[in-house]
Design an enzyme around this catalytic site. Structure first.
Site, PDB file in Angstrom:
ATOM      1  N   ASP A  16       0.807  -1.223   0.000  1.00 17.02           N
ATOM      2  CA  ASP A  16       0.000   0.000   0.000  1.00 17.02           C
ATOM      3  C   ASP A  16       0.842   1.275   0.000  1.00 17.02           C
ATOM      4  OD1 ASP A  16      -2.225  -1.661   0.115  1.00 17.02           O
ATOM      5  OD2 ASP A  16      -2.207  -1.686   2.309  1.00 17.02           O
ATOM      6  N   GLU A  17       1.994   1.210  -0.615  1.00 18.82           N
ATOM      7  CA  GLU A  17       2.879   2.379  -0.654  1.00 18.82           C
ATOM      8  C   GLU A  17       2.388   3.420  -1.667  1.00 18.82           C
ATOM      9  OE1 GLU A  17       3.876  -0.748  -1.172  1.00 18.82           O
ATOM     10  OE2 GLU A  17       5.405  -1.292   0.316  1.00 18.82           O
ATOM     11  N   LYS A  19       1.752   2.159  -5.180  1.00 19.20           N
ATOM     12  CA  LYS A  19       2.275   1.612  -6.450  1.00 19.20           C
ATOM     13  C   LYS A  19       1.367   1.954  -7.629  1.00 19.20           C
ATOM     14  CE  LYS A  19       2.232  -2.398  -4.363  1.00 19.20           C
ATOM     15  NZ  LYS A  19       2.064  -2.026  -2.955  1.00 19.20           N
ATOM     16  N   GLY A  43      -4.621  -4.140  -3.860  1.00 20.39           N
ATOM     17  CA  GLY A  43      -5.610  -3.085  -4.114  1.00 20.39           C
ATOM     18  C   GLY A  43      -4.817  -1.847  -4.458  1.00 20.39           C
ATOM     19  N   HIS A  44      -4.775  -1.504  -5.736  1.00 25.43           N
ATOM     20  CA  HIS A  44      -3.945  -0.387  -6.201  1.00 25.43           C
ATOM     21  C   HIS A  44      -4.859   0.760  -6.611  1.00 25.43           C
ATOM     22  CE1 HIS A  44      -0.349  -3.260  -7.182  1.00 25.43           C
ATOM     23  NE2 HIS A  44      -0.755  -3.324  -5.937  1.00 25.43           N
ATOM     24  N   ARG A 146       2.531 -28.796  -7.140  1.00 22.23           N
ATOM     25  CA  ARG A 146       2.309 -29.312  -8.499  1.00 22.23           C
ATOM     26  C   ARG A 146       0.921 -29.895  -8.689  1.00 22.23           C
ATOM     27  NH1 ARG A 146       7.876 -32.363  -7.832  1.00 22.23           N
ATOM     28  NH2 ARG A 146       6.815 -32.651  -5.862  1.00 22.23           N
ATOM     29  N   GLN A 225       1.898  -6.030  -3.236  1.00 20.27           N
ATOM     30  CA  GLN A 225       2.332  -6.164  -1.842  1.00 20.27           C
ATOM     31  C   GLN A 225       3.629  -5.358  -1.638  1.00 20.27           C
ATOM     32  OE1 GLN A 225       1.306  -9.511  -3.455  1.00 20.27           O
ATOM     33  NE2 GLN A 225      -0.588  -8.455  -2.957  1.00 20.27           N
TER      34      GLN A 225
HETATM   35  P1  GDP Z   1      -0.808   0.419  -3.562  1.00 22.31           P
HETATM   36  O1  GDP Z   1      -1.435  -0.846  -3.121  1.00 22.31           O
HETATM   37  O2  GDP Z   1       0.673   0.441  -3.323  1.00 22.31           O
HETATM   38  O3  GDP Z   1      -1.144   0.813  -4.972  1.00 22.31           O
HETATM   39  O4  GDP Z   1      -1.400   1.554  -2.611  1.00 22.31           O
HETATM   40  P2  GDP Z   1      -2.949   1.708  -2.149  1.00 22.31           P
HETATM   41  O5  GDP Z   1      -3.741   2.200  -3.279  1.00 22.31           O
HETATM   42  O6  GDP Z   1      -3.415   0.470  -1.452  1.00 22.31           O
HETATM   43  O7  GDP Z   1      -2.803   2.783  -1.007  1.00 22.31           O
HETATM   44  C1  GDP Z   1      -2.292   4.049  -1.241  1.00 22.31           C
HETATM   45  C2  GDP Z   1      -3.341   5.093  -0.815  1.00 22.31           C
HETATM   46  O8  GDP Z   1      -2.729   6.359  -0.683  1.00 22.31           O
HETATM   47  C3  GDP Z   1      -4.439   5.272  -1.827  1.00 22.31           C
HETATM   48  O9  GDP Z   1      -5.633   5.596  -1.150  1.00 22.31           O
HETATM   49  C4  GDP Z   1      -3.960   6.455  -2.660  1.00 22.31           C
HETATM   50  O10 GDP Z   1      -5.028   7.185  -3.264  1.00 22.31           O
HETATM   51  C5  GDP Z   1      -3.287   7.290  -1.609  1.00 22.31           C
HETATM   52  N1  GDP Z   1      -2.138   8.084  -2.055  1.00 22.31           N
HETATM   53  C6  GDP Z   1      -1.200   7.768  -2.983  1.00 22.31           C
HETATM   54  N2  GDP Z   1      -0.237   8.714  -3.014  1.00 22.31           N
HETATM   55  C7  GDP Z   1      -0.576   9.645  -2.089  1.00 22.31           C
HETATM   56  C8  GDP Z   1       0.040  10.855  -1.633  1.00 22.31           C
HETATM   57  O11 GDP Z   1       1.114  11.248  -2.061  1.00 22.31           O
HETATM   58  N3  GDP Z   1      -0.622  11.540  -0.643  1.00 22.31           N
HETATM   59  C9  GDP Z   1      -1.792  11.118  -0.117  1.00 22.31           C
HETATM   60  N4  GDP Z   1      -2.348  11.848   0.846  1.00 22.31           N
HETATM   61  N5  GDP Z   1      -2.387   9.983  -0.525  1.00 22.31           N
HETATM   62  C10 GDP Z   1      -1.786   9.247  -1.493  1.00 22.31           C
HETATM   63  P1  IMO Z   2      -0.966  -4.137  -2.291  1.00 23.98           P
HETATM   64  O1  IMO Z   2      -0.492  -4.670  -3.615  1.00 23.98           O
HETATM   65  C1  IMO Z   2      -0.986  -4.629   2.039  1.00 23.98           C
HETATM   66  C2  IMO Z   2      -1.115  -8.732   3.554  1.00 23.98           C
HETATM   67  C3  IMO Z   2      -2.371  -9.190   4.260  1.00 23.98           C
HETATM   68  C4  IMO Z   2      -1.765 -10.200   5.234  1.00 23.98           C
HETATM   69  C5  IMO Z   2      -0.650 -10.844   4.400  1.00 23.98           C
HETATM   70  C6  IMO Z   2      -1.046 -12.157   3.729  1.00 23.98           C
HETATM   71  O2  IMO Z   2      -2.245  -3.401  -2.350  1.00 23.98           O
HETATM   72  O3  IMO Z   2       0.139  -3.367  -1.619  1.00 23.98           O
HETATM   73  P2  IMO Z   2      -2.586 -12.786   1.665  1.00 23.98           P
HETATM   74  O4  IMO Z   2      -4.030 -12.494   1.404  1.00 23.98           O
HETATM   75  O5  IMO Z   2      -1.650 -12.228   0.631  1.00 23.98           O
HETATM   76  O6  IMO Z   2      -2.321 -14.232   1.944  1.00 23.98           O
HETATM   77  O7  IMO Z   2      -2.284 -12.007   3.053  1.00 23.98           O
HETATM   78  O8  IMO Z   2      -0.310  -9.901   3.414  1.00 23.98           O
HETATM   79  N1  IMO Z   2      -1.337  -8.183   2.188  1.00 23.98           N
HETATM   80  C7  IMO Z   2      -1.252  -6.889   1.887  1.00 23.98           C
HETATM   81  N2  IMO Z   2      -1.045  -5.818   2.679  1.00 23.98           N
HETATM   82  N3  IMO Z   2      -1.104  -4.473   0.708  1.00 23.98           N
HETATM   83  C8  IMO Z   2      -1.290  -5.544  -0.086  1.00 23.98           C
HETATM   84  O9  IMO Z   2      -1.287  -5.459  -1.442  1.00 23.98           O
HETATM   85  C9  IMO Z   2      -1.408  -6.824   0.490  1.00 23.98           C
HETATM   86  N4  IMO Z   2      -1.618  -8.063   0.010  1.00 23.98           N
HETATM   87  C10 IMO Z   2      -1.552  -8.893   1.059  1.00 23.98           C
HETATM   88  O10 IMO Z   2      -3.003  -8.128   4.932  1.00 23.98           O
HETATM   89  O11 IMO Z   2      -1.151  -9.532   6.311  1.00 23.98           O
HETATM   90 MG    MG Z   3      -2.935  -1.546  -1.808  1.00 24.96          MG
END
Ligand code: GDP
Ligand code: IMO
Ligand code: MG
Length: 425
Positions: A16-17, A19, A43-44, A146, A225
């Protein structure tokens, strides 16, 4: 700026950085965007023109230009969820059928895999991983054992036998765990998903990618992830079931290491984690609440509140090394706008009293040692050029660059596509 043929963008923390947002921003530089691991546990989020999309299995390169997108062999796909995701994009006017390719070697998440995920989690009592419940672990387990079923198998005459064999094995496990379930509705949605999926082009993505490279085309690989959730190097067993690190792009797409150019490592200016497992810099105080509230830190897949803490440079340096990161991308800097001071963990104190700046085998009982930096107390969300960065923010960036020995090439100051400042030359 030079783009190598294959660049990789991946998470350096616990996911959730941001990406999705940055892959979308970088897409115009590439011919193709490809996912190489994970599945609908991801979830991107992308935000532009006041619209928000959350992508799970479909790469984030579908919104800019008419670029091709690939679902690589390292991924696991749930046909029912894929159908729902693809249909919602098509309803928003995004043409997918002609430009989303699916590897025949990607593994199928079967309805019983999802049930097994729930059943296995329930059986773990207080040691739950806190999975996303999408069947990720059981599907990768079958791949390695497998006994998996792959996308390409959908076209084989013996598909039903293969499916029935896998389902029967799963049902034996579910019964042994005394897990109650109703398979019929799940199976119905899954079968509809499969019929829908068959309209897409199934490819041998390794050949496809090799041909793209010989034509001089460029590819951006989108990680899912994060490094600290990697099956080998993450905080095992509280990890996901795939290699989230750069090496995963080689195995998950069928490309050679020497074809990889830039490795973009993406990090939040602080840190979050969803699910169970160690998190040395986790905050349980007002600062943690402020990060959570200001950053809207709720999971994009499960809606769970994300745990929040200060940036952890011990874990980040480990991630930078494992991935060979060439460029850092700093996200959500604006979330720190109101903090008078900002802490960064520069070492861990181990339970035996010694200190280390190397990420240990066991994080149990480690205490973070912080360095404190002045905050910038300025709204960054409207900043359009790095010349406008306040001095304290520049100092924070320099501090990160020096500790991680890597330049920060992109800074994100808000969720919208346009709130992105590119610093790379
Ligand atoms: P991903 O899984 O790495 O694609 O990240 P997620 O979408 O799960 O989580 C990132 C969250 O931060 C989302 O709700 C984005 O809309 C939000 N976001 C991304 N970049 C920024 C930023 O620079 N500032 C703020 N406030 N929110 C951001
Ligand atoms: P994105 O791509 C954050 C976490 C789950 C759990 C562990 C294992 O959006 O960054 P799983 O369902 O993969 O077997 O769960 O990994 N996890 C994530 N946490 N962002 C994700 O994806 C994740 N995908 C899995 O919360 O701790
Ligand atoms: Mg995410």
């Amino acid at each position: 700026m030079k783009t190598e043929k294959i660049d990789v963008l991946l998470g350096l923390q616990w996911g959730d950085e941001g990406k999705g947002k940055v892959v979308d921003v970088l897409t115009p530089r590439y011919d193709v965007v490809a996912r190489f691991q994970g599945g609908p546990n991801a979830g991107h989020t992308l935000i532009f023109d006041d619209k928000k999309f959350v992508l799970k299995s479909i790469p984030s390169g579908v919104f800019q230009g008419n670029k091709q997108n690939i679902i690589g062999n390292g991924m696991v796909l749930d046909a029912a969820l894929f159908k729902a995701e693809a249909e919602s994009l098509e309803a928003a006017g995004i043409d997918l059928k002609n430009r989303l390719l699916i590897s025949k070697k990607a593994h199928l998440i079967l309805p019983t895999h999802r049930l097994m995920d729930s059943a296995l989690e329930a059986s773990k009592g207080s040691n739950k991983v806190g999975t996303t419940g999408r069947g990720i672990g059981p599907t990768y387990t079958d791949k390695v054992a497998r006994t998996g079923v792959r996308v390409g198998d959908l076209l084989r005459p013996d598909f039903e036998e293969r499916y029935a064999a896998a389902r029967a094995a799963h049902e034996r496990t579910l019964k042994s765990l005394n897990f109650e379930y109703d398979l019929a509705p799940l199976e119905k949605a899954w079968r509809e998903g499969i019929e829908y999926m068959k309209q897409f082009k199934f490819v041998d993505s390794e050949h496809y990618v090799a041909n793209l490279l010989s034509e001089g085309k460029t590819i951006l690989c989108e990680g899912a992830q994060g490094t600290m959730l990697d099956i080998d190097f993450g905080s095992y067993p509280f990890v996901t079931s795939s290699n989230t690190i750069c090496a995963g792009a080689c195995t998950g797409l069928g490309v050679a290491p020497r074809n990889i150019g830039k490795v973009y490592g993406i990090m939040k200016a602080y840190c979050t984690r969803v699910g169970s497992g160690p998190f040395p810099t986790e905050l349980f105080d007002k600062d943690g609440e402020a990060l959570s509230d200001r950053g809207h830190e709720f999971g994009a897949v499960t809606g769970r509140r994300r745990r929040c803490g200060w940036v952890d440079l011990v874990a980040l340096r480990y991630a930078v090394r494992l991935n060979g990161v060439t460029d850092l991308i700093l996200m959500k800097s604006d979330v720190l706008d109101t903090f008078p001071t900002i802490k960064a963990c520069v070492a861990y104190k181990l339970p035996d009293g010694t200190q280390t700046d190397e990420f240990p085998f066991d994080c149990e009982g480690v205490e973070p040692i912080y360095e404190e930096l002045p905050g910038w107390k300025t709204d960054l969300t409207k900043v359009q050029d790095e010349d406008e960065f306040p001095e304290e923010f520049n100092n924070y960036i320099t501090f990160l660059e020096e500790y991680l020995e890597t330049p920060v090439s992109i800074v994100s100051v808000g969720p919208d596509r346009h709130q992105t400042i590119v610093r790379e030359k």
